[in-house]
Design an enzyme around this catalytic site. Structure first.
Site, PDB file in Angstrom:
ATOM      1  N   SER A 140       0.842  -1.193   0.000  1.00  0.00           N
ATOM      2  CA  SER A 140       0.000   0.000   0.000  1.00  0.00           C
ATOM      3  C   SER A 140       0.876   1.242   0.000  1.00  0.00           C
ATOM      4  O   SER A 140       2.018   1.202   0.496  1.00  0.00           O
ATOM      5  CB  SER A 140      -0.901  -0.002   1.240  1.00  0.00           C
ATOM      6  OG  SER A 140      -1.568   1.236   1.393  1.00  0.00           O
ATOM      7  N   TYR A 181      -1.346  -1.277  10.343  1.00  0.00           N
ATOM      8  CA  TYR A 181      -1.519  -1.566   8.914  1.00  0.00           C
ATOM      9  C   TYR A 181      -0.317  -1.072   8.118  1.00  0.00           C
ATOM     10  O   TYR A 181       0.255  -1.805   7.299  1.00  0.00           O
ATOM     11  CB  TYR A 181      -2.804  -0.902   8.429  1.00  0.00           C
ATOM     12  CG  TYR A 181      -3.137  -1.119   6.976  1.00  0.00           C
ATOM     13  CD1 TYR A 181      -3.857  -2.243   6.571  1.00  0.00           C
ATOM     14  CD2 TYR A 181      -2.762  -0.193   6.002  1.00  0.00           C
ATOM     15  CE1 TYR A 181      -4.188  -2.439   5.240  1.00  0.00           C
ATOM     16  CE2 TYR A 181      -3.082  -0.384   4.669  1.00  0.00           C
ATOM     17  CZ  TYR A 181      -3.789  -1.503   4.290  1.00  0.00           C
ATOM     18  OH  TYR A 181      -4.100  -1.690   2.966  1.00  0.00           O
TER      19      TYR A 181
END
Length: 263
Positions: free
Chosen positions: A148, A162
């Site tokens: 990401s 995350y």
């Protein structure tokens, strides 16, 4: 997309029941691969499998909890027996920060951290460990990690676990590439930017407002799927250990300064 690009390849996609994962499964099948469609939700995995069948592709649906090594072993044994060994692995399944309750470090309980790391880093590691022996025996393979832009650019007070796990995926990607690249196995990561599943006007306008108009449009799952197909096939055979940022150029800007420059 030509149907012969990945003919004879068996691909496995995790989190393939919706969103980016579903688009990747559809794209790989359209390119000729036989796709093992896996998801924690058996219903959505089956729906993706049915969509592939509708477009004339080949696939099978599996329920897979990526955090469980025994689950990986069982699914891959079945795929190997039914089709052939997996030559393309797309580690896409993830536990999102918004779902997990993942905020700033002091606001994120340790059990939340552990859950996020289990899904987002332990899962991809287990998958890679399980497919590597077959890939090494075949002398070829492509492992694609869905990281990401959160791993590269931080948002203060949000998604600490995350972002950390996704950054860990990049380290794992490079280690696999460095260790097994000379034996024919490639491992790369894709860092999607803002990917929107809907195309309604309100969502589009909200994106344009929040991004300051720095890109023409938000990303679509198919933008990521086409990158996956590229990395899986011959066109990407000289790319190894890399992170491909697919975000329309969004993270090339410093939004605050960019807005002032245009004023």
């Amino acid at each position: 997309m030509p149907h012969h690009l990945l003919r004879g390849h068996v691909a496995l996609v995790t989190g393939a029941g919706s969103g980016i994962g579903r688009a990747c499964a559809l794209g790989l099948a359209e390119a000729g691969a036989t796709v093992a469609v896996t998801d924690l939700n058996p219903d959505t995995a089956r729906q993706t499998h049915e969509l592939i069948a509708e477009q004339g592709g080949s696939s099978a649906a599996y329920t897979l909890d990526v955090t469980e090594d025994s689950a990986w072993e069982a699914v891959l044994n079945d795929v190997r027996a039914t089709f052939a060994p997996v030559i393309v692995l797309v580690n896409n399944a993830a536990l999102k920060a918004s779902v997990a309750g993942d905020g700033g470090l002091l606001d994120t309980p340790v059990p939340v951290w552990d859950r996020v790391f289990a899904a987002n880093l332990r899962g991809p590691m287990l998958g890679a460990r399980r497919v590597l022996p077959d890939m090494l025996e075949a002398g070829t393979g492509s492992i694609i990690m869905m990281t990401s832009t959160s791993a590269l650019h931080s948002v203060a007070g949000f998604a600490t676990a995350y972002s950390s796990a996704k950054a860990g995926m990049i380290g794992l990607t490079r280690m696999i590439a460095a260790t097994y690249g000379t034996q024919g196995v490639r491992c790369n990561a894709i860092a999607p930017g803002v990917i929107m599943l809907g195309d309604d006007t309100a969502s589009q306008e909200a994106f344009r407002e929040s991004s300051g108009g720095l890109t023409q449009r938000p990303g679509r799952p198919t933008d990521i799927a086409s990158t996956v197909v590229f990395l899986a096939g011959q066109a990407g055979e000289y790319i190894n250990g890399q992170v491909l940022v697919v975000d329309g150029g969004l993270t090339t800007h410093m939004p605050g300064l960019s807005k002032k420059a245009r004023a």
